[in-house]
Design a protein around this motif. Sequence first.
Motif, PDB file in Angstrom:
ATOM      1  N   GLU A 262      -4.943   0.976  12.163  1.00  0.00           N
ATOM      2  CA  GLU A 262      -6.003   1.220  13.142  1.00  0.00           C
ATOM      3  C   GLU A 262      -6.871  -0.029  13.323  1.00  0.00           C
ATOM      4  OE1 GLU A 262      -9.838   4.118  13.946  1.00  0.00           O
ATOM      5  OE2 GLU A 262      -8.216   4.850  12.660  1.00  0.00           O
ATOM      6  N   ALA A 263      -7.228  -0.663  12.223  1.00  0.00           N
ATOM      7  CA  ALA A 263      -8.034  -1.887  12.316  1.00  0.00           C
ATOM      8  C   ALA A 263      -7.263  -2.979  13.050  1.00  0.00           C
ATOM      9  CB  ALA A 263      -8.436  -2.364  10.917  1.00  0.00           C
ATOM     10  N   SER A 264      -5.958  -3.045  12.857  1.00  0.00           N
ATOM     11  CA  SER A 264      -5.168  -4.088  13.526  1.00  0.00           C
ATOM     12  C   SER A 264      -5.141  -3.881  15.035  1.00  0.00           C
ATOM     13  CB  SER A 264      -3.746  -4.153  12.962  1.00  0.00           C
ATOM     14  OG  SER A 264      -2.960  -3.082  13.416  1.00  0.00           O
ATOM     15  N   THR A 265      -5.246  -2.631  15.486  1.00  0.00           N
ATOM     16  CA  THR A 265      -5.257  -2.388  16.935  1.00  0.00           C
ATOM     17  C   THR A 265      -6.584  -2.822  17.554  1.00  0.00           C
ATOM     18  OG1 THR A 265      -6.077  -0.114  16.772  1.00  0.00           O
ATOM     19  CG2 THR A 265      -3.671  -0.428  16.716  1.00  0.00           C
TER      20      THR A 265
ATOM     21  N   GLU B 201     -13.157   1.895   0.813  1.00  0.00           N
ATOM     22  CA  GLU B 201     -14.156   2.887   1.207  1.00  0.00           C
ATOM     23  C   GLU B 201     -13.498   4.258   1.223  1.00  0.00           C
ATOM     24  OE1 GLU B 201     -17.283   2.399   1.702  1.00  0.00           O
ATOM     25  OE2 GLU B 201     -17.397   0.219   1.832  1.00  0.00           O
ATOM     26  N   MET B 202     -14.223   5.293   0.878  1.00  0.00           N
ATOM     27  CA  MET B 202     -13.664   6.634   0.824  1.00  0.00           C
ATOM     28  C   MET B 202     -13.649   7.310   2.197  1.00  0.00           C
ATOM     29  SD  MET B 202     -12.587   7.102  -2.188  1.00  0.00           S
ATOM     30  CE  MET B 202     -12.241   5.384  -2.476  1.00  0.00           C
ATOM     31  N   GLU B 203     -14.547   6.906   3.066  1.00  0.00           N
ATOM     32  CA  GLU B 203     -14.614   7.499   4.409  1.00  0.00           C
ATOM     33  C   GLU B 203     -13.807   6.628   5.365  1.00  0.00           C
ATOM     34  OE1 GLU B 203     -18.740   7.785   5.409  1.00  0.00           O
ATOM     35  OE2 GLU B 203     -19.211   8.789   3.517  1.00  0.00           O
ATOM     36  N   THR B 204     -12.959   7.272   6.171  1.00  0.00           N
ATOM     37  CA  THR B 204     -12.050   6.535   7.056  1.00  0.00           C
ATOM     38  C   THR B 204     -12.763   5.551   7.979  1.00  0.00           C
ATOM     39  OG1 THR B 204     -10.394   8.275   6.933  1.00  0.00           O
ATOM     40  CG2 THR B 204     -10.244   6.772   8.807  1.00  0.00           C
TER      41      THR B 204
ATOM     42  N   GLU C 187       0.854  -1.192   0.000  1.00  0.00           N
ATOM     43  CA  GLU C 187       0.000   0.000   0.000  1.00  0.00           C
ATOM     44  C   GLU C 187       0.886   1.237   0.000  1.00  0.00           C
ATOM     45  OE1 GLU C 187      -2.455   2.418  -0.583  1.00  0.00           O
ATOM     46  OE2 GLU C 187      -3.639   0.666  -0.010  1.00  0.00           O
ATOM     47  N   ASP C 188       0.755   2.080  -1.015  1.00  0.00           N
ATOM     48  CA  ASP C 188       1.580   3.284  -1.090  1.00  0.00           C
ATOM     49  C   ASP C 188       0.938   4.490  -0.421  1.00  0.00           C
ATOM     50  OD1 ASP C 188      -0.294   3.189  -3.266  1.00  0.00           O
ATOM     51  OD2 ASP C 188       0.748   4.899  -4.150  1.00  0.00           O
ATOM     52  N   CYS C 189      -0.342   4.451  -0.193  1.00  0.00           N
ATOM     53  CA  CYS C 189      -1.065   5.585   0.397  1.00  0.00           C
ATOM     54  C   CYS C 189      -0.979   5.521   1.932  1.00  0.00           C
ATOM     55  CB  CYS C 189      -2.521   5.574  -0.059  1.00  0.00           C
ATOM     56  SG  CYS C 189      -3.524   6.855   0.708  1.00  0.00           S
ATOM     57  N   ASP C 190      -0.387   6.553   2.530  1.00  0.00           N
ATOM     58  CA  ASP C 190      -0.240   6.573   3.983  1.00  0.00           C
ATOM     59  C   ASP C 190      -1.583   6.552   4.707  1.00  0.00           C
ATOM     60  OD1 ASP C 190       2.539   6.601   3.812  1.00  0.00           O
ATOM     61  OD2 ASP C 190       2.666   8.796   3.916  1.00  0.00           O
ATOM     62  N   GLU C 191      -2.572   7.247   4.162  1.00  0.00           N
ATOM     63  CA  GLU C 191      -3.891   7.281   4.800  1.00  0.00           C
ATOM     64  C   GLU C 191      -4.537   5.896   4.792  1.00  0.00           C
ATOM     65  OE1 GLU C 191      -5.993  10.268   2.632  1.00  0.00           O
ATOM     66  OE2 GLU C 191      -5.000  11.917   3.678  1.00  0.00           O
TER      67      GLU C 191
END
Length: 140
Positions: A16-19, A107-110, A5-9
């Motif tokens: 975040e999901a892994s936490t 998804e576009m929304e975080t 994945e090249d996108c930092d976001e």
Amino acid sequence: MVVLEDCDEDFATVKEASTQWSQPVRITRFTQLQPALEAIEQESFEPPVLFLLDLSVPGGSGLELLQAIKKHARLRVIPTVILSTTDNPAEIRSCYKAHANAFHMKEMETPRMVNLVSSIFQYWLGRVRLVDPARNLLRG
């Protein structure tokens, strides 16, 4: 887990999901295709519990890494999930022809993206019975 994945976001949503996952998961990130291709060919490369690949990365396509993974005797049993912004049926078909285990549109929304990645973890790391050695690579 190996993440291309090249996108930092987008990578931040994976972290975040892994936490939120019940067991700590080692994450190795690649932002470009070539280093990922080189890594999986190393004798010392430790098979991950899951590959999570973006299709559009510098230096090529996640599809190329998918094809290399599925040709590799030691890695082909590891689940490989595609996360992409494309909804192009030809690209999706190409991924499944190359033996992707699943294809998800980002998804576009975080918050929705975190939920999507969490559901991927829930399914592949929680519900599915994985082939060793992948199952043994969860830390905890």
